[in-house]
Design an enzyme around this catalytic site. Structure first.
Site, mmCIF file in Angstrom:
data_model
loop_
_atom_site.group_PDB
_atom_site.id
_atom_site.type_symbol
_atom_site.label_atom_id
_atom_site.label_comp_id
_atom_site.label_asym_id
_atom_site.label_seq_id
_atom_site.Cartn_x
_atom_site.Cartn_y
_atom_site.Cartn_z
ATOM 1 N N PRO A 1 5.237 3.838 -1.448
ATOM 2 C CA PRO A 1 3.809 4.026 -1.175
ATOM 3 C C PRO A 1 3.449 5.473 -0.825
ATOM 4 O O PRO A 1 4.177 6.151 -0.094
ATOM 5 C CB PRO A 1 3.555 3.098 0.016
ATOM 6 N N ILE A 2 2.338 5.933 -1.403
ATOM 7 C CA ILE A 2 1.754 7.220 -1.021
ATOM 8 C C ILE A 2 0.242 7.004 -0.869
ATOM 9 O O ILE A 2 -0.316 6.058 -1.406
ATOM 10 C CB ILE A 2 2.049 8.358 -2.020
ATOM 11 N N GLY B 1 -0.145 -1.525 -2.927
ATOM 12 C CA GLY B 1 -0.077 -1.407 -4.374
ATOM 13 C C GLY B 1 -0.044 0.015 -4.884
ATOM 14 O O GLY B 1 -0.121 0.239 -6.091
ATOM 15 N N HIS B 2 0.086 0.985 -3.999
ATOM 16 C CA HIS B 2 0.012 2.392 -4.440
ATOM 17 C C HIS B 2 1.135 3.188 -3.797
ATOM 18 O O HIS B 2 0.948 3.779 -2.742
ATOM 19 C CB HIS B 2 -1.335 2.980 -4.036
ATOM 20 N N PHE B 3 2.222 3.296 -4.313
ATOM 21 C CA PHE B 3 2.844 2.733 -5.495
ATOM 22 C C PHE B 3 3.888 1.721 -5.044
ATOM 23 O O PHE B 3 4.432 1.862 -3.959
ATOM 24 C CB PHE B 3 3.520 3.835 -6.313
#
Length: 145
Positions: A51-52, A45-47
């Site tokens: 994703p990071i 969920g990030h992002f």
């Protein structure tokens, strides 16, 4: 005290253990690594679609390697199941993102260790050797008898 001894005394376990290897350690500092597996839950969920690694997780990696591993080493055999660790202050500047499957290296230099408080200057570099984040982290290490 060797790497295995230190890792065995850490109060963390997977999925919240963020130390793969202690490269070097002495009374003045520690160098360690961690690789961010792409399957870690926070990437979902990030992002979305890009994703990071969240900054709070980068801070945790720096704290586990740069503060807790060093604290275990400094306390040597006094670090046990009755030892409590509490983060007391963090000041981190984030410079570059860290992506899934990236390996980072944390380099920590002791500023002071007295009266159970350990404060360190800590930096994180990515696998290309570029600075990812840097700052100071402090915590209390208390042995409850």
């Amino acid at each position: 005290m060797n790497q295995q001894d230190i890792l065995a005394k850490l109060p963390y376990s997977v999925p919240f253990l963020f130390v793969d290897e202690i490269v070097s350690i002495n009374e003045n500092g520690v160098v360690g690594t961690f690789t961010f597996d792409e399957n870690l839950d926070f990437y979902k969920g990030h992002f979305r679609d890009n994703p990071i690694t969240p900054g709070v997780i980068l801070t945790e990696v720096m704290a586990q390697i740069g503060l807790v591993c060093l604290g275990v080493y400094l306390l040597n055999n006094k670090f046990n199941k009755n030892t409590t660790i509490a983060l007391t202050s963090v000041a981190i500047e984030f410079i570059k993102p860290v992506f899934p499957n990236e390996k980072v290296t944390v380099i920590s230099e002791k500023i002071y260790f007295r009266f159970g408080k350990l404060k360190c200057k800590v930096i994180m570099k990515n696998q290309s050797g570029n600075l990812v984040c840097s700052g100071e982290i402090a915590g209390m290490i208390i042995n409850q008898i």
